[in-house]
Scaffold this motif. Structure first.
Motif, short mmCIF file in Angstrom:
data_model
loop_
_atom_site.label_atom_id
_atom_site.label_comp_id
_atom_site.label_asym_id
_atom_site.label_seq_id
_atom_site.Cartn_x
_atom_site.Cartn_y
_atom_site.Cartn_z
N UNK A 117 0.75 -1.34 0.04
CA UNK A 117 -0.03 0.12 0.13
C UNK A 117 1.20 1.27 0.01
N UNK A 121 1.18 4.09 -2.57
CA UNK A 121 0.81 6.12 -2.47
C UNK A 121 1.72 6.21 -2.95
N UNK A 124 0.64 6.89 -6.77
CA UNK A 124 -0.20 7.34 -7.05
C UNK A 124 0.50 9.21 -7.16
N UNK A 125 1.32 9.31 -6.25
CA UNK A 125 1.55 10.38 -5.49
C UNK A 125 3.10 11.49 -6.99
N UNK A 306 -8.12 13.08 -5.50
CA UNK A 306 -9.27 12.81 -5.20
C UNK A 306 -9.11 11.16 -5.60
N UNK A 307 -9.02 11.50 -7.52
CA UNK A 307 -8.90 10.61 -7.92
C UNK A 307 -7.79 9.44 -7.87
N UNK A 308 -6.68 10.15 -7.97
CA UNK A 308 -5.62 9.16 -7.28
C UNK A 308 -5.81 8.67 -6.16
N UNK A 309 -6.20 9.03 -4.97
CA UNK A 309 -6.75 8.53 -3.68
C UNK A 309 -7.24 7.21 -4.42
N UNK A 310 -8.42 7.70 -5.14
CA UNK A 310 -9.40 6.10 -5.45
C UNK A 310 -8.04 5.33 -6.09
N UNK A 312 -5.38 4.44 -5.95
CA UNK A 312 -4.69 3.20 -4.56
C UNK A 312 -5.25 3.17 -3.80
N UNK A 313 -6.88 3.48 -3.16
CA UNK A 313 -7.55 2.43 -2.53
C UNK A 313 -8.17 1.37 -3.39
N UNK A 314 -8.67 1.76 -4.26
CA UNK A 314 -9.35 0.91 -5.59
C UNK A 314 -8.27 -0.34 -5.88
N UNK A 316 -6.47 -1.94 -3.95
CA UNK A 316 -6.38 -3.01 -2.87
C UNK A 316 -7.37 -3.91 -3.08
N UNK A 317 -8.13 -3.25 -3.84
CA UNK A 317 -9.55 -4.43 -3.56
C UNK A 317 -10.18 -4.85 -5.56
N UNK B 8 -4.34 11.99 2.73
CA UNK B 8 -5.46 12.44 1.06
C UNK B 8 -6.57 13.20 1.57
N UNK B 12 -7.06 16.41 -0.12
CA UNK B 12 -8.32 17.32 -0.67
C UNK B 12 -8.78 17.96 -0.90
N UNK B 34 -16.15 10.57 -5.83
CA UNK B 34 -14.64 10.02 -6.44
C UNK B 34 -13.84 9.81 -4.60
N UNK B 35 -14.15 11.12 -4.66
CA UNK B 35 -14.07 10.85 -2.62
C UNK B 35 -14.28 10.23 -2.11
N UNK B 37 -15.81 7.27 -2.76
CA UNK B 37 -15.59 6.20 -3.48
C UNK B 37 -14.05 5.79 -2.49
N UNK B 38 -13.71 6.60 -2.43
CA UNK B 38 -11.99 6.78 -2.17
C UNK B 38 -12.12 6.63 -0.48
N UNK B 41 -12.70 2.49 0.45
CA UNK B 41 -11.77 0.97 -0.05
C UNK B 41 -10.82 1.39 0.97
N UNK B 42 -10.70 3.09 1.56
CA UNK B 42 -9.25 2.77 2.66
C UNK B 42 -9.38 2.26 4.42
N UNK B 45 -10.40 -1.14 4.16
CA UNK B 45 -9.14 -1.83 4.51
C UNK B 45 -8.08 -1.60 5.41
N UNK B 53 -16.14 -4.68 -5.45
CA UNK B 53 -15.45 -4.36 -6.55
C UNK B 53 -15.41 -4.75 -7.71
#
Lengths: 367, 74
Positions: A117, A121, A124-125, A306-310, A312-314, A316-317, B8, B12, B34-35, B37-38, B41-42, B45, B53
């Motif tokens: 993880x 991150x 994506x950063x 926000x998309x980068x966070x998404x 990185x998070x997505x 994982x799954x 994050x 944001x 988007x936030x 949704x992120x 998942x976080x 986790x 998914x």
């Protein structure tokens, strides 16, 4: 962001660098085709030709127009947004799966012991920083990077020549036709197909850039590059190529002398890291652009973090594990990717041609 | 993981002044979506629970539902 347009060679260098990112995916083909893996980029290229024809025809019909703008011109306001949303889902998953692969590579081979993880991150950063600075600026720098990558690649190939065994390629083309069909399908949809992302840049190119011709040049260079990568893996690893998760890196390790981390391996790791980062970056950017189009936003800047966070998070799954990503890439993903890299472009082309013919008597062929 | 989420969230929030200044409802809707949704998942986790998914569901459905997979052919 700079308003200057990309020249032909800047666009080609972005494309070639993006295609070089397939280096992390060579095992998708070599796991199936084994010693004949080096022939698959040629067959994959042939299977990808219909999509190239789409790029050529649609590029001539709508010069200097990006893929998402073309969707709106062809399907109308609502229809175009729906098709763009489908591309958004595709490129988002491309970005995520490439991100999964890259994170796994970094955590397993480069930064051992680092949680996946954290690697994800960091990646994506880096992508956020590049996109915030302006993707076109990054694209312009890609020319020098492509030359550097090709030189590094040539050096590691030459270094490996003494250990290569030409007998590992024999007997060629004696496996069942299914093996070649399946690996070509994987190659055309995943390796070449994801290159459709480059069509998004058409709106940012100068007037002299012919999309079809540029895409053909990019894919031909990518084909030669992939042949060379696969050939190097086969000649060094022999039958082992089928059972290795990252054959390119294992081949580089074989050429190292006795050091734990040889110079060749370091060079190769650097190539793999930079190329795959660029692939993540471009697919991230094109999914961001699609979202901007769907929501009709003036700028995508607010969406970047926000998309980068998404992503990185997505990641994982998205799939249960990086091994699942590999399993599905050789089994199921080519079928899904074919919908976006073959069916949807062909459908767009057919509708565009029909609309053009319908308008022909009134507007003299102009769309 | 708490630090990751906080990081994050801070990044944001960095976009917030611009968002408020522009007052673009579509932009605010997109960023919120988007936030959220992120964060979903976080948080999953962080709590070590399974998350839904779409990609995972799609490949499983294609494979077991439609049989559209090379794994069927061995």
């Amino acid at each position: 962001m700079s308003e200057k347009k990309l020249t032909k060679w800047q666009f080609i260098s972005i494309g070639v660098f993006f295609m070089m990112g397939t280096i992390l995916h060579t095992s998708f083909v070599s796991a199936i085709a084994g010693r004949d893996a080096w022939l698959i980029p040629i067959m994959g290229f042939v299977m990808f030709l219909p999509t190239l024809i789409f790029c050529w025809r649609i590029g001539n019909m709508f010069p200097n127009t990006g893929l998402y703008e073309i969707n709106e011109l062809v399907f109308g306001n609502i229809g175009g947004r729906i098709v763009t949303f489908l591309y958004f889902l595709f490129f988002l998953n491309v970005a995520t799966l490439n991100h999964v692969e890259m994170s796994a590579f970094s955590a397993t081979y480069l930064l051992r012991g680092t949680p996946i993880v954290v690697c994800g991150i960091m990646i994506v950063m880096a992508a956020v920083y590049a996109i915030k600075k302006g993707i076109i600026t990054v694209g312009r720098a890609s020319g020098a990077l492509v030359i550097l990558m090709l030189v590094l690649n040539a050096i590691s190939f030459i270094q490996a020549i003494p250990q290569m065994d030409i007998d590992f390629t024999a007997p060629a083309m004696v496996q069942s036709p299914g093996v070649y069909a399946r690996s070509s399908h994987i190659s055309s949809t995943i390796m070449y197909g994801e290159g459709l992302a480059l069509m998004v840049f058409a709106g940012r190119t100068g007037k002299k850039v012919n999309m079809g011709k540029s895409m053909l040049i990019i894919m031909l260079i990518a084909m030669v590059y992939m042949i060379q990568i696969h050939l190097r893996e086969v000649l060094l690893l022999g039958p082992l190529v089928q059972f290795t998760r990252l054959p390119s890196l294992e081949a580089a390790r074989m050429t190292g002398k006795s050091d734990t981390v040889s110079r060749t391996e370091s060079i190769y790791s650097l190539i793999m890291l930079l190329c795959s980062l660029f692939r993540v970056l471009i697919s991230f950017f094109v999914s961001l652009s699609a979202l901007r189009k769907v929501f009709r936003l003036k700028t995508y800047q607010a969406l970047v973090v926000p998309m980068a966070a998404f992503i990185a998070a997505y990641s994982l799954y998205a799939l249960e594990s990086p091994e699942d990503s590999y399993f599905y890439a050789v089994n199921t993903t080519p079928f899904i990717w074919a919908l976006f890299t073959f069916v949807l472009p062909m459908f767009t082309l057919v509708i565009a041609v029909i609309k053009r013919k319908a308008k022909l008597p009134d507007r003299g062929g102009a769309v | 993981m708490i630090f990751v989420i906080a990081g994050f969230a801070a990044l944001t929030a960095y976009e917030l002044p611009g968002l408020i200044k522009r007052r673009d409802a579509k932009e605010i809707a997109a960023v919120t979506l988007i936030t959220a949704a992120a964060l979903y998942y976080f948080v999953c986790y962080a709590l070590s629970v399974n998350a839904w998914s779409p990609m995972d569901r799609l490949v499983h459905w294609l494979e077991s539902g439609l049989g559209l997979s090379y794994s069927r052919f061995g």
